[in-house]
Design a protein around this motif. Structure first.
Motif, PDB file in Angstrom:
ATOM      1  N   MET A  63     -54.454 -83.218 -21.873  1.00 39.96           N
ATOM      2  CA  MET A  63     -55.232 -83.848 -22.955  1.00 39.96           C
ATOM      3  C   MET A  63     -54.471 -85.050 -23.508  1.00 39.96           C
ATOM      4  SD  MET A  63     -56.728 -80.594 -24.997  1.00 39.96           S
ATOM      5  CE  MET A  63     -55.151 -79.771 -25.069  1.00 39.96           C
ATOM      6  N   GLU A  69     -55.631 -83.897 -32.650  1.00 41.80           N
ATOM      7  CA  GLU A  69     -54.531 -82.936 -32.807  1.00 41.80           C
ATOM      8  C   GLU A  69     -53.650 -83.257 -34.011  1.00 41.80           C
ATOM      9  OE1 GLU A  69     -52.273 -81.162 -29.616  1.00 41.80           O
ATOM     10  OE2 GLU A  69     -53.637 -81.957 -28.112  1.00 41.80           O
ATOM     11  N   TYR A 270     -58.507 -74.127 -26.500  1.00 39.83           N
ATOM     12  CA  TYR A 270     -59.162 -75.360 -26.086  1.00 39.83           C
ATOM     13  C   TYR A 270     -59.676 -75.193 -24.665  1.00 39.83           C
ATOM     14  CZ  TYR A 270     -54.330 -76.337 -24.473  1.00 39.83           C
ATOM     15  OH  TYR A 270     -53.087 -76.251 -23.920  1.00 39.83           O
ATOM     16  N   ALA A 283     -54.304 -72.664 -25.127  1.00 41.69           N
ATOM     17  CA  ALA A 283     -53.062 -72.143 -24.597  1.00 41.69           C
ATOM     18  C   ALA A 283     -52.398 -71.369 -25.718  1.00 41.69           C
ATOM     19  CB  ALA A 283     -52.146 -73.293 -24.152  1.00 41.69           C
ATOM     20  N   ARG A 326     -43.353 -75.815 -22.957  1.00 41.13           N
ATOM     21  CA  ARG A 326     -43.292 -77.122 -23.618  1.00 41.13           C
ATOM     22  C   ARG A 326     -41.853 -77.351 -24.066  1.00 41.13           C
ATOM     23  NH1 ARG A 326     -47.117 -73.832 -26.042  1.00 41.13           N
ATOM     24  NH2 ARG A 326     -49.306 -74.426 -25.801  1.00 41.13           N
ATOM     25  N   ARG A 352     -45.894 -80.861 -27.243  1.00 36.85           N
ATOM     26  CA  ARG A 352     -47.289 -80.717 -26.812  1.00 36.85           C
ATOM     27  C   ARG A 352     -47.849 -82.019 -26.248  1.00 36.85           C
ATOM     28  NH1 ARG A 352     -49.066 -76.032 -29.725  1.00 36.85           N
ATOM     29  NH2 ARG A 352     -51.129 -76.376 -28.891  1.00 36.85           N
TER      30      ARG A 352
HETATM   31  N1  GLY Z   1     -51.150 -80.094 -25.861  1.00 33.87           N
HETATM   32  C1  GLY Z   1     -51.681 -78.815 -25.696  1.00 33.87           C
HETATM   33  C2  GLY Z   1     -50.714 -77.721 -25.701  1.00 33.87           C
HETATM   34  O1  GLY Z   1     -49.532 -77.945 -25.907  1.00 33.87           O
HETATM   35  O2  GLY Z   1     -51.095 -76.585 -25.513  1.00 33.87           O
END
Ligand code: GLY
Length: 397
Positions: A63, A69, A270, A283, A326, A352
């Protein structure tokens, strides 16, 4: 030709020769920096302990959501995320031209939907906040949301919509970057095991790969969630990065009946519809170190959140489920720039936003390596912001 200024942080010749660069990590950040630098004439070697393009690059949703966000407290990231978002169309075009491989940039926009009156009240508050920041986010009533996405739950109460928040297929991005980097002359070393930073005379001298020293004028640390664990890093140059686990699921839509067109955020998940018919559901956000096991609770939360918004997923076959990490920094913002150890640059901590921030990171880090100049956009995100103050080190003030 860009000539190195006298204050250039890397040991390049003043004749204008390009620095040689060793990059740790072949995710989208490492590969994109490598592609940019090799295209500018640098000798670039990328070292990857496993396979290129795995890690968070493989696990991500792709995304490019700089707007929807953004929550209170995250305003400081906006100049960087918006700048990168604006770079994306040109970056995708250049990359596809250089590689001959598509990245499936999809520009239908993103919705954040409310399923209840409570959700709608929260979203309206968020809408006011985002509008005050000048973000192009609009409010859609329930009927308009259903018109645009007829398979969403019929009671959907409304949504925020942002036409600028796009998506890209991150796995295709990795393949495309790999091909473009190779075509530009990057030497990619996969399955290297652990590489260590080599320090000589108080500066980064290159990388130790097994027993072999690979010398370079400049080392770029782009190892994502693994960046803090690279052996040989002096403590003062160790980025404060930790893995933030995210589980995801992919279901396969009927190609004759795609259930969604936009990226849709629901109150619990999402949903990202790909052009090839895959529908990603993400997630979880978990502090579990490098534990990549899928859990019943995590998978249940994803499926339940997705099903409440899009009941039709109940019929779809599950194609894949996975977990990724992440690279979360201490303040959740990326760590970009000179590390404090001469010759070592950090390009990690994207948390993210790794896919979104790939173009701005690649351009900014390439500029730093080539000219010694820090892009003003990158300045707030330098590693120096984590330097310990005297009170924390126990030293007298
Ligand atoms: N940017 C989406 C996530 O970190 O799940």
């Amino acid at each position: 030709m860009i000539h190195a200024p006298a204050s250039h942080p890397f040991s390049v010749s003043q004749s204008g020769a390009r620095p040689s660069v060793a990059i740790i990590g072949a995710g989208c950040i490492g590969l994109a920096v490598a592609w940019r630098l090799a295209s500018a004439g640098c000798r670039v070697d990328v070292f990857e302990r496993g396979e290129a393009g795995r890690g968070a690059t493989h696990a991500a949703g792709g995304m490019l959501a700089a707007c929807v966000e953004t929550e209170p407290g995250e305003e400081g990231l906006l100049p960087l995320t918006r700048a990168s978002q604006a770079l994306w169309p040109g970056f995708a075009r250049d990359l596809e031209a250089a590689s001959g491989l598509p990245v499936d940039l999809r520009t239908d926009g993103t919705m954040v939907i409310a399923l209840t009156a409570d959700d709608a009240a929260k979203l309206r508050f968020l809408h006011g906040f985002q509008r005050d920041l000048g973000l192009p986010v609009e409010w859609l009533g329930g009927a308009e949301v259903r018109r645009r996405e007829p398979f969403l739950q019929p009671g959907v109460a409304g949504a925020l919509f942002c036409a600028d928040d796009h998506q890209v297929d991150n796995r295709k991005l990795a393949a495309s970057l790999r091909r473009a980097a190779g075509a530009a002359g990057v030497r990619l070393h996969e399955h290297c095991g652990e590489v260590a930073l080599a320090v000589e005379g108080g500066r980064a001298a290159g990388l130790l790969v097994g027993d072999v020293l690979h010398r370079a004028d400049c080392v770029v640390l782009a190892a994502g969630a693994w960046a803090a664990g690279v052996p040989g890093l002096p403590d003062a140059a160790r980025p404060p990065v930790r893995p933030v686990k995210g589980q995801m699921i992919c279901v396969r839509m009927d190609p004759r009946l795609p259930l969604l067109r936009h990226v849709v955020w629901t109150p619990g998940t999402y949903l990202i519809p790909r052009l090839d018919g895959r529908l990603l559901i993400g997630a979880t956000t978990e502090e579990r170190g490098f534990d990549e096991r899928l859990t019943a609770g995590g998978q249940l939360a994803l499926l339940d959140g997705a099903w409440r918004a899009l009941p039709g997923i109940a019929e779809l076959p599950i194609e894949e489920a996975w977990a990724g990490f992440r690279p979360g920094s201490r303040d959740d913002a990326p760590i970009l720039g000179e590390s404090g150890l001469p010759g070592l640059i950090h390009a990690t901590g994207h948390h993210r936003n790794g896919i979104l921030l790939t173009p701005v990171t690649a351009d900014g880090i390439a500029r730093l390596v080539l000219t010694g100049e820090t892009d003003p956009l990158l300045r707030p995100f330098g590693p120096g912001r984590f330097a310990r103050r005297p009170a924390e080190t126990g030293a007298a003030a």
